[in-house]
Design an enzyme around this catalytic site. Structure first.
Site, mmCIF file in Angstrom:
data_model
loop_
_atom_site.group_PDB
_atom_site.id
_atom_site.type_symbol
_atom_site.label_atom_id
_atom_site.label_comp_id
_atom_site.label_asym_id
_atom_site.label_seq_id
_atom_site.Cartn_x
_atom_site.Cartn_y
_atom_site.Cartn_z
ATOM 1 N N ASN A 23 4.599 -10.001 5.159
ATOM 2 C CA ASN A 23 3.625 -9.264 4.362
ATOM 3 C C ASN A 23 4.331 -8.835 3.079
ATOM 4 O O ASN A 23 5.155 -7.933 3.104
ATOM 5 C CB ASN A 23 3.121 -8.049 5.150
ATOM 6 C CG ASN A 23 2.224 -7.163 4.302
ATOM 7 O OD1 ASN A 23 1.817 -7.552 3.199
ATOM 8 N ND2 ASN A 23 1.914 -5.983 4.793
ATOM 9 N N LYS B 293 3.052 -7.436 0.492
ATOM 10 C CA LYS B 293 2.486 -6.244 -0.161
ATOM 11 C C LYS B 293 2.306 -6.527 -1.665
ATOM 12 O O LYS B 293 1.969 -7.645 -2.034
ATOM 13 C CB LYS B 293 3.363 -5.023 0.119
ATOM 14 C CG LYS B 293 3.648 -4.885 1.628
ATOM 15 C CD LYS B 293 4.271 -3.584 2.021
ATOM 16 C CE LYS B 293 4.472 -3.570 3.530
ATOM 17 N NZ LYS B 293 4.949 -2.305 4.048
ATOM 18 N N HIS C 242 -4.093 -2.687 7.656
ATOM 19 C CA HIS C 242 -2.708 -2.229 7.484
ATOM 20 C C HIS C 242 -2.718 -0.714 7.240
ATOM 21 O O HIS C 242 -3.647 -0.195 6.603
ATOM 22 C CB HIS C 242 -2.054 -2.962 6.304
ATOM 23 C CG HIS C 242 -0.575 -2.747 6.266
ATOM 24 N ND1 HIS C 242 -0.024 -1.590 5.759
ATOM 25 C CD2 HIS C 242 0.452 -3.498 6.710
ATOM 26 C CE1 HIS C 242 1.298 -1.658 5.887
ATOM 27 N NE2 HIS C 242 1.614 -2.807 6.459
ATOM 28 N N GLU D 229 -1.202 1.050 5.224
ATOM 29 C CA GLU D 229 -1.285 1.419 3.803
ATOM 30 C C GLU D 229 -2.738 1.387 3.332
ATOM 31 O O GLU D 229 -3.158 2.196 2.510
ATOM 32 C CB GLU D 229 -0.381 0.484 2.969
ATOM 33 C CG GLU D 229 1.084 0.838 3.189
ATOM 34 C CD GLU D 229 2.054 -0.323 3.106
ATOM 35 O OE1 GLU D 229 1.695 -1.382 2.555
ATOM 36 O OE2 GLU D 229 3.191 -0.174 3.601
ATOM 37 N N GLU E 247 2.401 -1.410 14.233
ATOM 38 C CA GLU E 247 3.302 -0.962 13.167
ATOM 39 C C GLU E 247 3.320 0.563 13.128
ATOM 40 O O GLU E 247 2.435 1.182 12.510
ATOM 41 C CB GLU E 247 2.817 -1.486 11.808
ATOM 42 C CG GLU E 247 2.781 -2.986 11.708
ATOM 43 C CD GLU E 247 2.909 -3.454 10.258
ATOM 44 O OE1 GLU E 247 3.770 -4.293 10.002
ATOM 45 O OE2 GLU E 247 2.164 -2.951 9.395
ATOM 46 N N GLY F 19 9.046 0.652 6.083
ATOM 47 C CA GLY F 19 9.761 0.856 4.821
ATOM 48 C C GLY F 19 10.756 2.000 4.859
ATOM 49 O O GLY F 19 11.214 2.466 3.819
ATOM 50 N N SER G 52 10.376 -1.981 9.519
ATOM 51 C CA SER G 52 11.827 -2.087 9.299
ATOM 52 C C SER G 52 12.494 -3.190 10.126
ATOM 53 O O SER G 52 13.631 -3.023 10.583
ATOM 54 C CB SER G 52 12.511 -0.740 9.527
ATOM 55 O OG SER G 52 12.053 0.196 8.566
#
Ligand code: 13P
Length: 252
Positions: free
Chosen positions: A4, A6, A90, A92, A162, A168, A208
């Protein structure tokens, strides 16, 4: 293993990555590979990926077929651009763009209607984990995402766990923490759709992932792959991840 990307890489940078990455994929890999670049990179990626074993995915889609939705992209457009996969829900998008379980459910239906394989993301925040809500949150997200989907459609999905606190941050879930949630997801699928479907749905871990931790994560019985952010942006690093040590994988 799905990358991904992003909001990273221009079309030219995507081409540069693929020109280095593709020739180095060894034959007989233990995993399938999917790359999900930004929308505007899809044509460049599709051209280079055609005839390669690597699948192309997008990072989002709109749930409507077409219409006055300025700035949005439909499932049909993604399929026409050469996508076979699409990331949906996701964290985000849930946190920054207000995506709800209901919207995730509609997006899954739109993806399936257009022949795209959804990669549906779920996962808890740090405070939800610290207050022992992890399984409850993930169960609500999985059930909400899959609501009213017939079993035949569920078997076409990929799920991705996730944990938001691991995205991240460099703080990967331990294999035991990840396995516990993956097993819970598998059990939810088993309860609702039976064991055949629950065993067939691939459940990816994301958060991560690095070349150094992928092999131990992949040894967990219910972790079927990875959804990789930062460590998928450099060809060498993503190559080491797709080449994870699969010798100790137990057959299911
Ligand atoms: P990182 O691998 O950068 O933690 O991102 C994970 C992720 O969000 C993949 O979708």
């Amino acid at each position: 293993m799905a990358a991904n990307w992003k909001m990273y890489k221009t079309p030219r940078e995507t081409e540069e990555f693929l020109r280095v990455f593709l020739p180095q994929i060894p034959s007989g890999l233990a995993c399938d590979i999917v790359i999900c670049p930004p929308f505007v990179d899809l044509p460049a990626a599709a051209a280079l990926l055609s005839g390669s074993p690597v699948g192309l995915g997008a990072q989002n889609l709109n749930e409507n077929a077409e219409g006055a939705y300025t700035g949005e992209i439909s499932g049909a457009m993604l399929a026409a651009a050469g996508c076979r996969f699409v990331v949906i829900g996701h964290s985000e998008r849930r946190q920054l763009f207000g995506e709800t379980d209901d919207r995730v459910n509609k997006k899954i239906q739109a993806a399936l209607k257009n022949g795209l394989t959804p990669i549906v993301c779920v996962g808890e925040t740090l405070s939800e984990r610290e207050s022992n809500q992890t399984i409850k949150v993930v169960e609500r997200q999985v059930k909400g995402a899959l609501e009213n989907l017939p079993s035949a459609e569920v078997s076409r999905l990929i799920l991705a766990y996730e944990p938001i606190w691991a995205i991240g941050t460099g703080k990967t879930a331990t294999p035991a923490q990840a396995q516990e949630v993956h097993l819970a997801i598998r059990d939810i699928l088993k309860d609702q759709y039976g064991s055949l479907i629950s065993l067939g749905v691939r459940i990816l871990y994301g958060g991560s992932i690095k070349p150094e931790n992928i092999s131990e994560l992949m040894q967990c019985e219910d972790i079927d792959g990875g959804l990789v952010g930062g460590a998928s942006l450099k060809p060498e690093s993503f190559l080491s991840i797709v080449n994870f040590d699969s010798k100790r994988l137990a057959p299911r």
